[in-house]
Write an enzyme that holds these catalytic residues in place. Structure first.
Site, PDB file in Angstrom:
ATOM      1  CB  SER A  17      39.811 -48.158  92.148  1.00  0.00           C
ATOM      2  OG  SER A  17      40.591 -47.023  91.867  1.00  0.00           O
ATOM      3  CG  HIS A  24      44.497 -50.882  92.983  1.00  0.00           C
ATOM      4  ND1 HIS A  24      43.947 -50.868  94.116  1.00  0.00           N
ATOM      5  CD2 HIS A  24      44.478 -49.644  92.665  1.00  0.00           C
ATOM      6  CE1 HIS A  24      43.411 -49.705  94.263  1.00  0.00           C
ATOM      7  NE2 HIS A  24      43.555 -48.816  93.574  1.00  0.00           N
ATOM      8  CD  GLU A  79      44.024 -54.064  96.515  1.00  0.00           C
ATOM      9  OE1 GLU A  79      43.729 -52.986  95.564  1.00  0.00           O
ATOM     10  OE2 GLU A  79      43.342 -54.629  97.369  1.00  0.00           O
ATOM     11  CG  ASN A  84      39.807 -48.607  96.503  1.00  0.00           C
ATOM     12  OD1 ASN A  84      40.013 -47.637  97.221  1.00  0.00           O
ATOM     13  ND2 ASN A  84      40.236 -48.557  95.441  1.00  0.00           N
TER      14      ASN A  84
HETATM   15  N1  LIG Z   1      42.843 -41.279  91.848  1.00  0.00           N
HETATM   16  C1  LIG Z   1      43.223 -42.269  92.670  1.00  0.00           C
HETATM   17  O1  LIG Z   1      43.694 -41.927  93.800  1.00  0.00           O
HETATM   18  C2  LIG Z   1      43.494 -43.824  92.035  1.00  0.00           C
HETATM   19  C3  LIG Z   1      44.301 -44.514  92.887  1.00  0.00           C
HETATM   20  C4  LIG Z   1      44.338 -46.067  92.438  1.00  0.00           C
HETATM   21  C5  LIG Z   1      43.664 -46.273  91.376  1.00  0.00           C
HETATM   22  N2  LIG Z   1      43.065 -45.408  90.491  1.00  0.00           N
HETATM   23  C6  LIG Z   1      42.453 -45.814  89.240  1.00  0.00           C
HETATM   24  O2  LIG Z   1      43.008 -45.452  88.244  1.00  0.00           O
HETATM   25  C7  LIG Z   1      42.307 -45.073  87.057  1.00  0.00           C
HETATM   26  C8  LIG Z   1      42.878 -43.599  86.648  1.00  0.00           C
HETATM   27  O3  LIG Z   1      42.551 -42.827  87.696  1.00  0.00           O
HETATM   28  P1  LIG Z   1      43.007 -41.379  87.833  1.00  0.00           P
HETATM   29  O4  LIG Z   1      42.627 -40.813  89.232  1.00  0.00           O
HETATM   30  O5  LIG Z   1      44.414 -41.149  87.137  1.00  0.00           O
HETATM   31  O6  LIG Z   1      42.121 -40.755  86.690  1.00  0.00           O
HETATM   32  P2  LIG Z   1      42.141 -39.046  85.947  1.00  0.00           P
HETATM   33  O7  LIG Z   1      40.918 -38.518  85.781  1.00  0.00           O
HETATM   34  O8  LIG Z   1      43.044 -38.286  86.782  1.00  0.00           O
HETATM   35  O9  LIG Z   1      42.822 -39.547  84.471  1.00  0.00           O
HETATM   36  C9  LIG Z   1      42.261 -40.533  83.774  1.00  0.00           C
HETATM   37  C10 LIG Z   1      43.041 -39.911  82.181  1.00  0.00           C
HETATM   38  O10 LIG Z   1      42.712 -40.984  81.323  1.00  0.00           O
HETATM   39  C11 LIG Z   1      42.444 -40.373  80.205  1.00  0.00           C
HETATM   40  N3  LIG Z   1      41.612 -41.320  79.298  1.00  0.00           N
HETATM   41  C12 LIG Z   1      40.294 -41.368  79.501  1.00  0.00           C
HETATM   42  N4  LIG Z   1      39.843 -42.353  78.622  1.00  0.00           N
HETATM   43  C13 LIG Z   1      41.037 -42.903  77.650  1.00  0.00           C
HETATM   44  C14 LIG Z   1      41.271 -43.585  76.712  1.00  0.00           C
HETATM   45  N5  LIG Z   1      40.186 -44.320  76.047  1.00  0.00           N
HETATM   46  N6  LIG Z   1      42.407 -43.616  76.261  1.00  0.00           N
HETATM   47  C15 LIG Z   1      43.352 -42.803  76.592  1.00  0.00           C
HETATM   48  N7  LIG Z   1      43.371 -42.026  77.705  1.00  0.00           N
HETATM   49  C16 LIG Z   1      41.961 -41.917  78.190  1.00  0.00           C
HETATM   50  C17 LIG Z   1      41.670 -39.174  80.352  1.00  0.00           C
HETATM   51  O11 LIG Z   1      41.989 -38.215  79.395  1.00  0.00           O
HETATM   52  C18 LIG Z   1      42.450 -38.734  81.636  1.00  0.00           C
HETATM   53  O12 LIG Z   1      43.652 -37.979  81.372  1.00  0.00           O
HETATM   54  C19 LIG Z   1      41.007 -45.286  87.445  1.00  0.00           C
HETATM   55  O13 LIG Z   1      40.726 -46.507  87.071  1.00  0.00           O
HETATM   56  C20 LIG Z   1      41.039 -45.095  89.094  1.00  0.00           C
HETATM   57  O14 LIG Z   1      39.983 -45.950  89.435  1.00  0.00           O
HETATM   58  C21 LIG Z   1      43.021 -44.212  90.832  1.00  0.00           C
END
Ligand SMILES: NC(=O)c1ccc[n+]([C@@H]2O[C@H](COP(=O)([O-])OP(=O)(O)OC[C@H]3O[C@@H](n4cnc5c(N)ncnc54)[C@H](O)[C@@H]3O)[C@@H](O)[C@H]2O)c1
Length: 306
Positions: A130, A151, A163, A201
């Protein structure tokens, strides 16, 4: 680069599971990897029920899955293209990998180093970050020209935007392959320079942070802040509800990146946001954030996820 056939998705949380679902809906063979088996189990359940909802709403046909199949058969086909794993070696034959793990530069860099070692030399390594610098993630690998920001918005199967962020060394070929994949998913593309928070963001998170300050300083209740922004500015969802949906841990990580990367105190995370994360109140994914979803006081009646 030839059209991607095999997709690897790392991280099976709310974003990774949605990206894997998109890939499978659009005919790619997908490996979804997570270090946490419980997260993989949850992802499998949520992808299956999300696809079923697409079928029951008659929307799966819009994804141009073989049209002579029934929607139900298309759903079953999509589910059959998904593999769940905790073994990174299974990503060896992926043409394109999207990383969607925790929003931490150190953890993402470690993963990119590992992916760089095990994936085929032609594979593109994309990050769903993000806010974190694509150039710095790319510099951890031996193939910075094949590293890019892709993204997706939350939830990926529904939201129309992707994005795209080019790092300093991202090649035109990598950009065009990423754009083609996003278009295959029927997404609209915007392009951002590699600056903290990119476009969406950079604008959204300071607004959410300000909503926390508004609550923290007692200007109004959480309900009135959200109602004010919904009815007063025509936002479909209030900023505090949205923060709960995104995950307060993700919001805090992004604010920290903006604060450190742009060096302006106006991006300092609100102490209330910090305190909620410290207390483990990270939003809908754990049942409590700004709002308490465990007691039926849910402000969003239907999940935005299909
Ligand atoms: N939540 C949102 O609205 C959103 C929107 C766009 C982008 N993002 C980005 O997407 C990414 C994930 O966000 P999310 O909300 O899905 O998080 P989340 O916490 O729901 O999921 C993250 C997952 O990654 C796993 N994980 C962590 N370290 C790991 C590794 N080394 N190898 C394999 N798996 C691993 C965790 O077990 C978890 O299941 C982040 O970079 C976030 O900034 C989030």
């Amino acid at each position: 680069m030839a059209e991607a056939k095999n997709l690897g998705v790392v991280g099976s949380g709310q974003m990774g599971s949605g990206i894997a679902q998109l890939g499978a809906m659009h005919g790619l063979h997908v490996w979804l990897l997570d270090t946490d088996p419980t997260a993989l189990y949850r992802a499998k359940k949520s992808i299956s029920s999300s696809l079923q909802r697409f079928v029951s709403k008659g929307q799966i046909s819009q994804f141009s899955l073989v049209h002579y199949f029934t929607w139900q058969a298309a759903c079953t086909e999509a589910l059959g293209r998904l593999e769940y794993t905790s073994n990174i070696d299974e990503l060896r034959s992926a043409d394109f990998i999207v990383e969607a793990i925790v929003e931490s530069e150190d953890v993402k860099k470690k993963l990119f180093i590992e992916l760089d070692k095990i994936t085929k030399s032609s594979a593109i390594l994309a990050s769903n970050t993000s806010s974190i610098s694509i150039t710095r993630l790319a510099s951890a690998t031996s193939r910075p020209c094949q590293v890019i920001g892709m993204h997706f918005m939350n939830p990926p199967p529904i939201m129309k935007l992707v994005e795209i962020v080019r790092g300093a060394d991202t090649s035109d070929e990598t950009f065009h392959a990423t754009k083609a994949l996003a278009e295959r998913f029927h997404k609209t593309i915007i392009c951002s320079q590699d600056h903290p928070g990119f476009i969406v963001n950079r604008i959204l998170m300071p607004m959410i942070n300000e909503a926390f300050f508004t609550l923290y300083t007692g200007v109004a209740t959480k309900e009135d802040i959200d109602t004010g922004m919904k009815l007063g500015t025509n936002h479909p969802i209030g900023p505090l509800e949205l923060a709960d949906f995104i995950g307060l841990d993700v919001c805090l990580s992004i604010m920290k990146v903006l604060h450190a990367g742009l060096g302006d105190s106006k991006y300092a995370p609100c102490p209330l946001l910090v305190q909620y994360v410290d207390a483990g109140r990270v939003g809908r994914k754990c049942g409590v954030g700004v709002y308490d979803y465990r007691k039926g006081s849910e402000p969003i009646k239907a999940s935005p996820r299909l």
